[in-house]
Design a protein around this motif. Structure first.
Motif, PDB file in Angstrom:
ATOM      1  N   GLY A  42     -38.460 -30.133  -6.861  1.00 28.41           N
ATOM      2  CA  GLY A  42     -38.924 -28.955  -6.599  1.00 28.41           C
ATOM      3  C   GLY A  42     -39.722 -29.062  -5.534  1.00 28.41           C
ATOM      4  O   GLY A  42     -40.807 -30.047  -5.642  1.00 28.41           O
ATOM      5  N   VAL A  43     -39.797 -28.560  -4.585  1.00 27.25           N
ATOM      6  CA  VAL A  43     -40.602 -28.372  -3.222  1.00 27.25           C
ATOM      7  C   VAL A  43     -41.305 -27.168  -2.674  1.00 27.25           C
ATOM      8  O   VAL A  43     -40.731 -26.199  -3.057  1.00 27.25           O
ATOM      9  N   ASP A  44     -42.527 -27.323  -2.186  1.00 34.74           N
ATOM     10  CA  ASP A  44     -42.807 -25.953  -1.554  1.00 34.74           C
ATOM     11  C   ASP A  44     -42.236 -25.694  -0.259  1.00 34.74           C
ATOM     12  O   ASP A  44     -41.251 -26.224   0.188  1.00 34.74           O
ATOM     13  N   ALA A  45     -42.660 -24.595   0.531  1.00 38.27           N
ATOM     14  CA  ALA A  45     -42.176 -23.985   1.675  1.00 38.27           C
ATOM     15  C   ALA A  45     -41.949 -25.133   2.589  1.00 38.27           C
ATOM     16  O   ALA A  45     -41.138 -25.068   3.612  1.00 38.27           O
ATOM     17  N   SER A  46     -42.906 -26.138   2.754  1.00 40.30           N
ATOM     18  CA  SER A  46     -42.923 -27.175   3.852  1.00 40.30           C
ATOM     19  C   SER A  46     -42.137 -28.312   3.477  1.00 40.30           C
ATOM     20  O   SER A  46     -42.016 -29.144   4.417  1.00 40.30           O
ATOM     21  N   GLY A  47     -41.596 -28.394   2.454  1.00 39.51           N
ATOM     22  CA  GLY A  47     -40.751 -29.502   1.926  1.00 39.51           C
ATOM     23  C   GLY A  47     -41.522 -30.603   1.060  1.00 39.51           C
ATOM     24  O   GLY A  47     -40.997 -31.437   0.953  1.00 39.51           O
ATOM     25  N   ALA A  48     -42.719 -30.258   1.015  1.00 40.13           N
ATOM     26  CA  ALA A  48     -43.525 -31.181   0.050  1.00 40.13           C
ATOM     27  C   ALA A  48     -43.164 -31.320  -1.251  1.00 40.13           C
ATOM     28  O   ALA A  48     -43.215 -30.139  -1.930  1.00 40.13           O
ATOM     29  N   VAL A  49     -43.310 -32.472  -1.962  1.00 38.00           N
ATOM     30  CA  VAL A  49     -42.684 -32.440  -3.355  1.00 38.00           C
ATOM     31  C   VAL A  49     -43.542 -32.026  -4.203  1.00 38.00           C
ATOM     32  O   VAL A  49     -44.913 -32.422  -4.420  1.00 38.00           O
ATOM     33  N   LEU A  50     -43.389 -30.852  -5.123  1.00 35.37           N
ATOM     34  CA  LEU A  50     -44.214 -30.626  -6.232  1.00 35.37           C
ATOM     35  C   LEU A  50     -43.828 -31.256  -7.506  1.00 35.37           C
ATOM     36  O   LEU A  50     -44.539 -31.426  -8.303  1.00 35.37           O
ATOM     37  N   TYR A  51     -42.670 -31.177  -7.731  1.00 27.88           N
ATOM     38  CA  TYR A  51     -42.085 -31.853  -8.960  1.00 27.88           C
ATOM     39  C   TYR A  51     -40.954 -32.661  -8.837  1.00 27.88           C
ATOM     40  O   TYR A  51     -39.846 -32.180  -8.433  1.00 27.88           O
ATOM     41  N   ASP A 135     -25.583 -44.897   3.308  1.00 33.89           N
ATOM     42  CA  ASP A 135     -25.894 -43.842   3.923  1.00 33.89           C
ATOM     43  C   ASP A 135     -26.691 -43.061   3.202  1.00 33.89           C
ATOM     44  O   ASP A 135     -26.532 -42.705   1.941  1.00 33.89           O
ATOM     45  N   SER A 136     -27.402 -42.156   3.738  1.00 37.77           N
ATOM     46  CA  SER A 136     -28.434 -41.088   2.936  1.00 37.77           C
ATOM     47  C   SER A 136     -28.024 -39.642   3.285  1.00 37.77           C
ATOM     48  O   SER A 136     -27.425 -39.259   4.270  1.00 37.77           O
ATOM     49  N   ILE A 137     -28.252 -38.892   2.467  1.00 36.30           N
ATOM     50  CA  ILE A 137     -28.001 -37.585   2.418  1.00 36.30           C
ATOM     51  C   ILE A 137     -29.233 -36.712   1.925  1.00 36.30           C
ATOM     52  O   ILE A 137     -30.063 -37.226   1.070  1.00 36.30           O
ATOM     53  N   VAL A 138     -29.608 -35.592   2.709  1.00 36.97           N
ATOM     54  CA  VAL A 138     -30.743 -34.814   2.154  1.00 36.97           C
ATOM     55  C   VAL A 138     -30.425 -33.299   2.746  1.00 36.97           C
ATOM     56  O   VAL A 138     -29.867 -32.988   3.749  1.00 36.97           O
ATOM     57  N   PHE A 139     -30.564 -32.217   1.703  1.00 35.98           N
ATOM     58  CA  PHE A 139     -30.634 -30.939   2.200  1.00 35.98           C
ATOM     59  C   PHE A 139     -31.553 -30.148   1.150  1.00 35.98           C
ATOM     60  O   PHE A 139     -32.185 -30.815   0.071  1.00 35.98           O
ATOM     61  N   TYR A 140     -31.780 -28.910   1.534  1.00 35.73           N
ATOM     62  CA  TYR A 140     -32.851 -28.031   0.633  1.00 35.73           C
ATOM     63  C   TYR A 140     -31.985 -26.999   0.046  1.00 35.73           C
ATOM     64  O   TYR A 140     -30.688 -26.403   0.826  1.00 35.73           O
ATOM     65  N   VAL A 141     -31.795 -26.511  -1.147  1.00 37.43           N
ATOM     66  CA  VAL A 141     -31.052 -25.504  -1.643  1.00 37.43           C
ATOM     67  C   VAL A 141     -31.794 -24.413  -2.488  1.00 37.43           C
ATOM     68  O   VAL A 141     -32.825 -25.172  -3.107  1.00 37.43           O
ATOM     69  N   THR A 142     -31.447 -23.063  -2.390  1.00 37.37           N
ATOM     70  CA  THR A 142     -31.856 -22.153  -3.372  1.00 37.37           C
ATOM     71  C   THR A 142     -30.834 -21.552  -3.712  1.00 37.37           C
ATOM     72  O   THR A 142     -29.729 -21.221  -3.337  1.00 37.37           O
ATOM     73  N   ALA A 151     -42.519 -19.027  -8.280  1.00 37.94           N
ATOM     74  CA  ALA A 151     -43.529 -19.466  -9.514  1.00 37.94           C
ATOM     75  C   ALA A 151     -43.669 -20.909  -9.173  1.00 37.94           C
ATOM     76  O   ALA A 151     -45.136 -21.174  -9.344  1.00 37.94           O
ATOM     77  N   ALA A 152     -42.837 -21.598  -9.294  1.00 36.94           N
ATOM     78  CA  ALA A 152     -43.198 -23.160  -9.463  1.00 36.94           C
ATOM     79  C   ALA A 152     -42.987 -23.781  -8.254  1.00 36.94           C
ATOM     80  O   ALA A 152     -43.530 -24.748  -7.929  1.00 36.94           O
ATOM     81  N   TYR A 153     -41.970 -23.470  -7.444  1.00 37.14           N
ATOM     82  CA  TYR A 153     -41.569 -24.161  -6.254  1.00 37.14           C
ATOM     83  C   TYR A 153     -40.605 -23.507  -5.390  1.00 37.14           C
ATOM     84  O   TYR A 153     -40.400 -21.914  -5.702  1.00 37.14           O
ATOM     85  N   SER A 154     -40.858 -23.465  -4.151  1.00 35.42           N
ATOM     86  CA  SER A 154     -40.054 -22.599  -3.176  1.00 35.42           C
ATOM     87  C   SER A 154     -38.428 -22.845  -2.944  1.00 35.42           C
ATOM     88  O   SER A 154     -37.642 -21.843  -2.724  1.00 35.42           O
ATOM     89  N   LYS A 155     -38.149 -24.087  -3.097  1.00 33.33           N
ATOM     90  CA  LYS A 155     -36.617 -24.574  -3.073  1.00 33.33           C
ATOM     91  C   LYS A 155     -36.621 -25.977  -3.807  1.00 33.33           C
ATOM     92  O   LYS A 155     -37.545 -26.634  -4.220  1.00 33.33           O
ATOM     93  N   LEU A 156     -35.360 -26.325  -3.688  1.00 32.75           N
ATOM     94  CA  LEU A 156     -34.872 -27.621  -4.360  1.00 32.75           C
ATOM     95  C   LEU A 156     -34.619 -28.723  -3.208  1.00 32.75           C
ATOM     96  O   LEU A 156     -33.883 -28.314  -2.172  1.00 32.75           O
ATOM     97  N   LYS A 157     -35.112 -29.695  -3.221  1.00 31.31           N
ATOM     98  CA  LYS A 157     -34.642 -30.950  -2.137  1.00 31.31           C
ATOM     99  C   LYS A 157     -33.794 -31.675  -2.990  1.00 31.31           C
ATOM    100  O   LYS A 157     -34.169 -32.228  -3.908  1.00 31.31           O
TER     101      LYS A 157
END
Length: 170
Positions: A42-51, A135-142, A151-157
Motif C-alpha cells: 500500500g503506497v501514498d500518492a507519491s509512491g512511498a510505501v505505507l504498508y 527481469d523486474s516488473i512494477v506498476f500501480y493499481v487501484t 483512508a489507509a493508502y492511495s494505491k497499491l504497488k
C-alpha cells in the motif's frame, strides 16, 4: 515387384512429409509477457510505501500475456485471484517495455473497475532469492471497490521478478 517399389516410394514420401516442422513464432508481447513473483504494498500518492505486503501474502504469482489479437499494443495483466482477483486488458508498448490502462477499465474477473498506471518491465533489474538476475516488473493499481482508498493508502504497488523455475526462487 512394382507394388514393393510403390510402397517404398509412398513410405519415403510420408516419412519426408512428417519431418516438416511448422515455424512457431513469438507472440507480439513476448518482451512483456511472463509469469512473475510479486508483492503488493500500500503506497501514498507519491509512491512511498505505507504498508509493506499489505495483504500479508508474501510473493504471489502474476501473469502478463498477449490478447487474442496478438498485437504489441495490448496485453493482459492477470493475478488469477492470487491477491485481489483481477484480469485487465492494458495498453502496452513493447519497445519501451511499458503498460497501463487509459483510466479505469472493466475487470474481466468480476464486476469492478481497475486502473493500472506506470507499468514497466526492467530487464535484468531484479535479483532473485537464489541470487540470479531476472527481469523486474512494477506498476500501480487501484480498484473501484477498494474500501482502503484513500483512508489507509492511495494505491497499491505491485512489484517483483520474472519466474525462473528454480525452487529456491519461489
Amino acid at each position: 515387384m512394382k507394388k514393393v517399389v510403390y510402397l517404398l516410394i509412398m513410405a519415403a514420401g510420408l516419412a519426408l512429409a512428417s519431418c516438416e516442422k511448422d515455424e512457431v513464432g513469438n507472440t507480439a508481447t513476448k518482451a512483456l509477457a511472463g509469469e512473475w513473483y510479486v508483492t503488493v504494498d500500500g503506497v501514498d500518492a507519491s509512491g512511498a510505501v505505507l504498508y509493506e505486503d499489505v495483504f500479508g501474502l508474501g510473493h504471489t504469482m502474476l501473469y502478463t500475456y498477449n490478447t487474442a489479437a496478438n498485437v504489441p499494443t495490448e496485453m493482459y495483466v492477470d493475478d488469477a485471484g492470487n491477491a485481489w482477483k483481477y484480469k485487465v486488458r492494458v495498453k502496452s508498448d513493447v519497445n519501451a517495455l511499458t503498460f497501463s490502462t487509459e483510466g479505469a477499465v472493466a475487470n474481466e474477473a468480476y464486476d469492478c473497475n481497475v486502473t493500472i498506471e506506470s507499468g514497466k518491465v526492467l530487464p535484468g533489474a531484479a535479483t532473485t532469492p537464489h541470487g540470479t538476475p531476472a527481469d523486474s516488473i512494477v506498476f500501480y493499481v487501484t480498484f473501484s471497490d477498494d474500501d482502503n482508498v484513500p483512508a489507509a493508502y492511495s494505491k497499491l504497488k505491485v512489484a517483483g521478478y520474472r519466474y525462473t523455475g528454480f525452487a529456491q526462487d519461489n
